[in-house]
Design a protein around this motif. Structure first.
Motif, PDB file in Angstrom:
ATOM      1  N   LEU A 172       0.849  -1.178   0.000  1.00 32.24           N
ATOM      2  CA  LEU A 172       0.000   0.000   0.000  1.00 32.24           C
ATOM      3  C   LEU A 172       0.894   1.239   0.000  1.00 32.24           C
ATOM      4  N   ASP A 173       0.376   2.367  -0.442  1.00 33.68           N
ATOM      5  CA  ASP A 173       1.196   3.571  -0.539  1.00 33.68           C
ATOM      6  C   ASP A 173       1.144   4.469   0.687  1.00 33.68           C
ATOM      7  N   ASP A 174       0.129   4.370   1.493  1.00 30.27           N
ATOM      8  CA  ASP A 174      -0.092   5.323   2.579  1.00 30.27           C
ATOM      9  C   ASP A 174       0.749   4.961   3.797  1.00 30.27           C
ATOM     10  N   HIS A 175       2.059   5.129   3.683  1.00 27.31           N
ATOM     11  CA  HIS A 175       2.984   4.770   4.749  1.00 27.31           C
ATOM     12  C   HIS A 175       3.870   5.959   5.068  1.00 27.31           C
ATOM     13  N   HIS A 176       3.957   6.288   6.352  1.00 26.00           N
ATOM     14  CA  HIS A 176       4.774   7.408   6.804  1.00 26.00           C
ATOM     15  C   HIS A 176       5.790   6.885   7.800  1.00 26.00           C
ATOM     16  N   PRO A 177       7.034   6.671   7.383  1.00 23.91           N
ATOM     17  CA  PRO A 177       8.035   6.104   8.283  1.00 23.91           C
ATOM     18  C   PRO A 177       8.365   7.035   9.436  1.00 23.91           C
ATOM     19  N   ASP A 178       8.775   6.441  10.548  1.00 30.31           N
ATOM     20  CA  ASP A 178       9.196   7.178  11.733  1.00 30.31           C
ATOM     21  C   ASP A 178      10.549   7.816  11.431  1.00 30.31           C
ATOM     22  N   PRO A 179      10.637   9.157  11.490  1.00 27.86           N
ATOM     23  CA  PRO A 179      11.905   9.804  11.142  1.00 27.86           C
ATOM     24  C   PRO A 179      13.030   9.510  12.141  1.00 27.86           C
ATOM     25  N   ASP A 180      12.673   9.076  13.351  1.00 29.96           N
ATOM     26  CA  ASP A 180      13.682   8.779  14.369  1.00 29.96           C
ATOM     27  C   ASP A 180      14.164   7.335  14.325  1.00 29.96           C
ATOM     28  N   ALA A 181      13.562   6.497  13.498  1.00 28.26           N
ATOM     29  CA  ALA A 181      13.936   5.088  13.430  1.00 28.26           C
ATOM     30  C   ALA A 181      15.216   4.899  12.617  1.00 28.26           C
ATOM     31  N   SER A 182      15.943   3.856  12.957  1.00 29.59           N
ATOM     32  CA  SER A 182      17.161   3.528  12.216  1.00 29.59           C
ATOM     33  C   SER A 182      16.787   2.877  10.884  1.00 29.59           C
ATOM     34  N   PRO A 183      17.727   2.797   9.959  1.00 28.93           N
ATOM     35  CA  PRO A 183      17.433   2.111   8.693  1.00 28.93           C
ATOM     36  C   PRO A 183      16.985   0.654   8.908  1.00 28.93           C
TER      37      PRO A 183
ATOM     38  N   ALA B 215      13.398  -0.902   7.761  1.00 26.87           N
ATOM     39  CA  ALA B 215      13.287  -2.121   6.952  1.00 26.87           C
ATOM     40  C   ALA B 215      12.403  -3.153   7.639  1.00 26.87           C
ATOM     41  N   GLU B 216      12.572  -3.330   8.950  1.00 28.05           N
ATOM     42  CA  GLU B 216      11.752  -4.299   9.686  1.00 28.05           C
ATOM     43  C   GLU B 216      10.281  -3.885   9.687  1.00 28.05           C
ATOM     44  N   THR B 217      10.028  -2.595   9.902  1.00 27.19           N
ATOM     45  CA  THR B 217       8.656  -2.092   9.900  1.00 27.19           C
ATOM     46  C   THR B 217       8.025  -2.274   8.524  1.00 27.19           C
ATOM     47  N   GLN B 218       8.780  -1.947   7.484  1.00 27.40           N
ATOM     48  CA  GLN B 218       8.261  -2.097   6.123  1.00 27.40           C
ATOM     49  C   GLN B 218       7.969  -3.563   5.811  1.00 27.40           C
ATOM     50  N   GLN B 219       8.825  -4.461   6.246  1.00 30.90           N
ATOM     51  CA  GLN B 219       8.611  -5.887   5.992  1.00 30.90           C
ATOM     52  C   GLN B 219       7.355  -6.382   6.705  1.00 30.90           C
ATOM     53  N   ARG B 220       7.174  -5.966   7.963  1.00 27.97           N
ATOM     54  CA  ARG B 220       5.965  -6.373   8.699  1.00 27.97           C
ATOM     55  C   ARG B 220       4.717  -5.834   8.012  1.00 27.97           C
ATOM     56  N   ARG B 221       4.807  -4.613   7.551  1.00 21.37           N
ATOM     57  CA  ARG B 221       3.677  -3.989   6.858  1.00 21.37           C
ATOM     58  C   ARG B 221       3.349  -4.742   5.567  1.00 21.37           C
ATOM     59  N   GLU B 222       4.365  -5.050   4.783  1.00 24.61           N
ATOM     60  CA  GLU B 222       4.148  -5.789   3.540  1.00 24.61           C
ATOM     61  C   GLU B 222       3.593  -7.176   3.810  1.00 24.61           C
ATOM     62  N   ASP B 223       4.080  -7.824   4.863  1.00 23.00           N
ATOM     63  CA  ASP B 223       3.569  -9.147   5.235  1.00 23.00           C
ATOM     64  C   ASP B 223       2.088  -9.060   5.612  1.00 23.00           C
ATOM     65  N   LEU B 224       1.726  -8.020   6.386  1.00 26.56           N
ATOM     66  CA  LEU B 224       0.328  -7.853   6.791  1.00 26.56           C
ATOM     67  C   LEU B 224      -0.561  -7.602   5.574  1.00 26.56           C
ATOM     68  N   VAL B 225      -0.160  -6.692   4.702  1.00 22.30           N
ATOM     69  CA  VAL B 225      -0.964  -6.377   3.519  1.00 22.30           C
ATOM     70  C   VAL B 225      -1.137  -7.614   2.634  1.00 22.30           C
ATOM     71  N   ALA B 226      -0.058  -8.351   2.429  1.00 21.64           N
ATOM     72  CA  ALA B 226      -0.140  -9.573   1.618  1.00 21.64           C
ATOM     73  C   ALA B 226      -1.070 -10.581   2.269  1.00 21.64           C
ATOM     74  N   ALA B 227      -1.003 -10.710   3.585  1.00 14.45           N
ATOM     75  CA  ALA B 227      -1.870 -11.658   4.297  1.00 14.45           C
ATOM     76  C   ALA B 227      -3.330 -11.209   4.213  1.00 14.45           C
ATOM     77  N   VAL B 228      -3.593  -9.920   4.367  1.00 15.67           N
ATOM     78  CA  VAL B 228      -4.968  -9.413   4.270  1.00 15.67           C
ATOM     79  C   VAL B 228      -5.529  -9.706   2.887  1.00 15.67           C
ATOM     80  N   ARG B 229      -4.717  -9.555   1.858  1.00 17.07           N
ATOM     81  CA  ARG B 229      -5.186  -9.818   0.496  1.00 17.07           C
ATOM     82  C   ARG B 229      -5.485 -11.294   0.253  1.00 17.07           C
ATOM     83  N   ARG B 230      -4.912 -12.165   1.053  1.00 14.02           N
ATOM     84  CA  ARG B 230      -5.169 -13.606   0.914  1.00 14.02           C
ATOM     85  C   ARG B 230      -6.486 -14.023   1.552  1.00 14.02           C
ATOM     86  N   LEU B 231      -7.027 -13.194   2.435  1.00 10.01           N
ATOM     87  CA  LEU B 231      -8.273 -13.539   3.127  1.00 10.01           C
ATOM     88  C   LEU B 231      -9.433 -13.654   2.143  1.00 10.01           C
ATOM     89  N   PRO B 232     -10.412 -14.488   2.473  1.00 11.35           N
ATOM     90  CA  PRO B 232     -11.640 -14.500   1.662  1.00 11.35           C
ATOM     91  C   PRO B 232     -12.266 -13.103   1.682  1.00 11.35           C
TER      92      PRO B 232
END
Length: 170
Positions: free
Chosen positions: A89-100, A104-121
């Motif tokens: 999804l495009d509506d993502h605003h990263p935490d400016p205080d977070a490390s690279p 990356a970990e936050t983005q991966q969790r987000r992508e995993d969640l979005v992919a999982a939601v799309r798999r739902l009936p």
């Protein structure tokens, strides 16, 4: 198809898009993964909301009304496209205080969640997307034309499934 009548200032399309445009974009993103198709779906949703505004009677909030129109349009879109879902999804605003690494970990969790939601009936996906948007069970029921207990049951099943998939991805 005739154009809708002019709406009041409180319910014009600009107001809807200003107040609920990000939600509509996320709903489109939950149904369509490819950027161009997602943009097309968002445009279809926007036109559908614009055309439906004159029929809004205030029985539900404008937010709920817009979400219902968006989901109905997305379902029509899926029926036409009959295709699998995919990435981010495009509506993502990263935490400016977070490390690279944290980014990356936050983005991966987000992508995993979005992919999982799309798999739902579809029925489960609809309630989860609205729940993630902060809708109450009652508002979800109003938006989707479902009883509260049906919403609760779908959410419960979806949460269990998402948890199972996401734990498997970890």
């Amino acid at each position: 198809m005739p154009e809708p009548a002019v709406t009041t200032a409180a319910t014009d399309i600009e107001t809807v898009l200003r107040e609920h445009g990000a939600m509509l974009a996320r709903i489109a993103g939950s149904y369509e993964s490819e950027r161009a198709r997602r943009d097309d779906l968002l445009q279809e949703i926007t036109v559908a909301v614009w055309r439906a505004l004159p029929s809004w009677r205030g029985d539900a909030s404008l937010r709920t009304f817009a979400a219902r129109v968006a989901h109905n349009r997305a379902i029509d879109h899926l029926a036409r496209e009959k295709r699998a879902q995919g990435d981010e999804l495009d509506d993502h605003h990263p935490d400016p205080d977070a490390s690279p690494v944290q980014h990356a970990e936050t983005q991966q969790r987000r992508e995993d969640l979005v992919a999982a939601v799309r798999r739902l009936p579809l029925g489960q996906r609809q309630v989860v997307v609205l729940a993630l948007e902060g809708f109450s069970q009652n508002e979800i029921g109003q938006a989707l034309g479902l009883e509260d207990n049906t919403v609760a049951q779908r959410l419960s099943r979806a949460r269990r499934q998402l948890q199972q998939w996401l734990q498997g991805a970890a």
